[in-house]
Design an enzyme around this catalytic site. Sequence first.
Site, PDB file in Angstrom:
ATOM      1  N   ASP A 209       5.220 -10.163   3.475  1.00 52.55           N
ATOM      2  CA  ASP A 209       5.928  -8.975   2.993  1.00 52.55           C
ATOM      3  C   ASP A 209       5.108  -7.730   3.319  1.00 52.55           C
ATOM      4  O   ASP A 209       3.922  -7.810   3.638  1.00 52.55           O
ATOM      5  CB  ASP A 209       6.113  -9.051   1.477  1.00 52.55           C
ATOM      6  CG  ASP A 209       4.784  -9.219   0.754  1.00 52.55           C
ATOM      7  OD1 ASP A 209       4.129  -8.196   0.477  1.00 52.55           O
ATOM      8  OD2 ASP A 209       4.369 -10.382   0.500  1.00 52.55           O
ATOM      9  N   ASP A 211       3.373  -4.812   1.458  1.00 57.97           N
ATOM     10  CA  ASP A 211       2.978  -4.575   0.078  1.00 57.97           C
ATOM     11  C   ASP A 211       3.821  -3.411  -0.459  1.00 57.97           C
ATOM     12  O   ASP A 211       4.540  -2.747   0.289  1.00 57.97           O
ATOM     13  CB  ASP A 211       1.478  -4.271   0.016  1.00 57.97           C
ATOM     14  CG  ASP A 211       0.878  -4.578  -1.331  1.00 57.97           C
ATOM     15  OD1 ASP A 211       1.205  -5.620  -1.903  1.00 57.97           O
ATOM     16  OD2 ASP A 211       0.080  -3.762  -1.823  1.00 57.97           O
TER      17      ASP A 211
END
Length: 286
Positions: A209, A211
């Site tokens: 992902d 952050d």
Amino acid sequence: MAEAKVGIIGGTNLYQMEGLTNLKEVRVETPFGNPSDAITLGDLASVRTAFLPRHGRGHPISPGELPARANIYALKSLGVECIIAVGSCGSLREDVHPLDLLIPDQLIDLTKGRHSTFFGDGIVAHVGFSDPFCSSLSDVLYHTAVEAGATVHKGGTFVVMEGPQFSSKAESNVYRSWGASIIGMTALPEAKLAREAEICYATLALVTDYDCWHESGEIVTVEMLIANSNRNADMAKKIIEMAVPRVSQRQCACSNALENAILTAPEFIPAMQKKKLELLIKKYVK
């Protein structure tokens, strides 16, 4: 007796290596307690390999609770000279996308209260850690990842936070201002302990992902992490299976990291500590 040359520490959703043959499961007792799980020994591309799931099968162990000293000591006791550590991470750079891979070359330690050394209690040692990952092993991982068809980035700073919570936006933006590339929870104290154990250590970081700094505003969730970890795990296994036979005779300084690092005179080291750390210090302390 040495039973494996290469160790693999599997992270989230990497709890086993299907490519291993001639399997043998061992439970290793160490002076630092029990490792995260039983260690599976097997042949991977004709190289005897030890596989350890970092969080245990079923993922019952939180990052801050990991028995890192026991894990590294157990692998050392089996003869492991090189560790390929796999872990999930968040991206702190726009150009490092979810599902990319990154081979870091630097670390920032933001962990709290973890046991990050084998030493103390009467024996003092200071190992060099300016370059926290083995450059030779990292090069093998990078070139293998390219050949495997992964989108992989070479080099970058890995921020290791305590967790288990994810970052706040303010924290995430601070880490970006430092020039860091990725953030995760498990590369430390593993890397420090591996250096003290004179084991080559490199990380294959799997980006799950962006952050929470990212302007998309997408909230980092466990569901997101697990879904992307699943997609990354197959590529990680492919890279590891290709990389293991390419881990050649060590030419790096990792194998002598403790040379000149032990400050305590041998006659002042408590007998109990000398026995406890014999596996690590026997080359230097008689």
